[in-house]
Write an enzyme that holds these catalytic residues in place. Structure first.
Site, PDB file in Angstrom:
ATOM      1  N   GLY A   1       0.839  -1.210   0.000  1.00 42.99           N
ATOM      2  CA  GLY A   1       0.000   0.000   0.000  1.00 42.99           C
ATOM      3  C   GLY A   1       0.862   1.243   0.000  1.00 42.99           C
ATOM      4  N   ASN A   2       0.268   2.366   0.313  1.00 44.20           N
ATOM      5  CA  ASN A   2       1.040   3.606   0.421  1.00 44.20           C
ATOM      6  C   ASN A   2       0.436   4.481   1.515  1.00 44.20           C
ATOM      7  OD1 ASN A   2      -0.963   5.532  -0.804  1.00 44.20           O
ATOM      8  ND2 ASN A   2      -0.705   4.133  -2.526  1.00 44.20           N
ATOM      9  N   ARG A   3       1.098   5.596   1.814  1.00 45.93           N
ATOM     10  CA  ARG A   3       0.718   6.400   2.976  1.00 45.93           C
ATOM     11  C   ARG A   3      -0.340   7.462   2.701  1.00 45.93           C
ATOM     12  NH1 ARG A   3       4.725   5.022   6.634  1.00 45.93           N
ATOM     13  NH2 ARG A   3       6.747   4.647   5.654  1.00 45.93           N
TER      14      ARG A   3
ATOM     15  N   ALA B   1      -4.365   7.744  -4.625  1.00 47.89           N
ATOM     16  CA  ALA B   1      -2.977   7.321  -4.857  1.00 47.89           C
ATOM     17  C   ALA B   1      -3.036   5.845  -5.234  1.00 47.89           C
ATOM     18  CB  ALA B   1      -2.147   7.530  -3.602  1.00 47.89           C
TER      19      ALA B   1
END
Ligand code: C5P
Length: 402
Positions: free
Chosen positions: A209-211, A276
């Site tokens: 995943g990402n932040r 995102a």
């Protein structure tokens, strides 16, 4: 919310047990920077003390048309206000509003008010459902009054049913929607917004995943809604929530987001793609959790490319559709943003400056520039994402009228 700063709001209280909730509404409005004045019907004094409201608002609460030889100028109050909010609205006052009966100061203010009027009814279920009440409500709506729906739950009578006054936060949101953008410029339009990260599974418990927090996209969704649009938010894993009234479709992966977004976009006027989205996903998802006793090594992961939602919608957009994308660039920011505008066939690209402190992922603030395909450019300094969302929505509104 900044939209209510310096707005003049007249609160009208009528006789109902729900009047105690109006005290909370007044507090919320004052905290939002609004100037609040209160008028009451004589019998509402039985339910809430004018002293509480005059102390909170720092203004006298008007109830009588004349007191101690002084005439209260009702016409001025109705002209002073940007919005007259009647909460709670009793069935008795509703009936007077519809027939135009002017037997107290409250009714004189209502009949002379030149501002919009929002009401939040509160009554027992049988009274609420009575044909006379429903007939009066329809007439009030025809007269231009905006009516909030009643809630279901415990009623003053001890019974459970329909007829509860809307909660203070709901009324605050409705007030903001009326006052935020003049004449609700996006009323009648549909908007779809993507926000948050995507999670791409490796096995049943792990993911890549990402932040991304989803804050920027949710803020834009909120502003589109406040400007009057019918908003659908396709949201990846995020702990944040949009305003009530926005339909949220929760997704996990880029593929899910694509499948949810594309059909909604086909029916939409505006698409804002702020998620995102992971560019790649693991080509193979292990059906069991990969254990460390499997030789103490984690298998190499090979990746497959995910669909580009913005690009797909940009390339398939109709002339009447506005497509807004985001760009996060670390070098040659402006020329890369302009290239993205073209390659994704977007109407508008919002460039985030990652090089600046306080901007970008996981922050509450951001610095953005907006580029559109008609040659328009604008730069906005470090601000809260919720404030930048106002500029983005104003840019969308202006773009659509260019
Ligand atoms: O190509 P790049 O990822 O830099 O473009 C960013 C923009 O494209 C953002 O608006 C993002 O939401 C959108 N995007 C998308 N689907 C992807 C990748 C990016 O909608 N798979």
């Amino acid at each position: 919310m900044h939209h209510l700063r310096h707005k003049k709001i007249l609160i009208g209280i009528t006789a109902s047990i729900a009047a105690y909730k109006t005290i909370l509404l007044v507090r919320l409005l004052i905290k939002s920077g609004a100037e609040v004045r209160v008028i009451m019907t004589p019998s509402s004094r039985e339910f809430v003390s004018p002293l509480v409201l005059s102390t909170l608002t720092r203004h006298e609460v008007l109830i009588e048309l004349a007191s101690q030889e002084l005439w209260a100028n009702h016409v001025m109050l109705g002209r002073w206000a940007d919005l007259f909010v009647i909460a709670p609205l009793s069935c008795n006052t509703l009936s007077k509003m519809v027939s135009g009966q002017c037997d107290n100061l409250f009714m004189a203010v209502y009949l002379s008010a030149t501002c919009p009027v929002l009401v939040s009814p509160a009554m027992d279920e049988d009274m609420w459902k009575h044909p006379a009440t429903q007939r009066n409500l329809l007439q009030a709506i025809e007269d231009g009054v905006k009516v909030l729906p009643v809630g279901y739950g415990e009623l003053g009578s001890g019974l459970t049913g329909e007829g509860r006054m809307a909660e203070p936060e709901e009324i605050l949101q409705a007030i903001t929607r009326i006052l935020a953008y003049k004449h609700n410029p996006l009323a009648g339009l549909k908007a779809v917004v993507t926000a948050g990260p995507t999670y791409e599974p490796i096995d049943p418990v792990r993911f890549i995943g990402n932040r991304s927090s989803g804050l920027m996209g949710i803020s834009v969704a909120n502003e589109l809604f406040l400007a009057g649009a019918d908003v659908q938010l396709v949201l990846g894993p995020s702990v944040l929530k949009p305003l009530n009234g926005i339909e949220t479709i929760r997704v996990q992966t880029a593929n899910d987001m694509f499948d949810a977004t594309v059909p909604l976009f086909e029916k939409a006027d505006i698409g804002v793609f702020s998620a995102a989205v992971a560019d790649f996903r693991p080509a193979e998802v292990y059906s069991q959790k990969w254990k460390k006793d499997n030789g103490g090594v984690f298998p190499g992961i090979s990746f497959k490319e995910n669909p580009d939602i913005l690009k797909h919608c940009g390339l398939n957009k109709r002339k009447d559709q506005t497509v807004v994308g985001f760009a996060l660039e670390t070098e040659n920011e402006e020329s890369n943003a302009l290239k993205k505008l073209e390659s994704k066939n977007a109407s508008m690209i919002i460039l985030n400056s990652l090089n600046d402190a306080g901007a970008g992922f996981g922050e509450e603030t951001n610095i953005i520039s907006i580029f559109d395909d008609k040659g328009g450019q604008a730069k906005f300094s470090l601000q809260l994402k919720s404030e930048l969302a106002v500029h983005i929505v104003e840019a969308i509104i202006n773009y659509r009228t260019k």
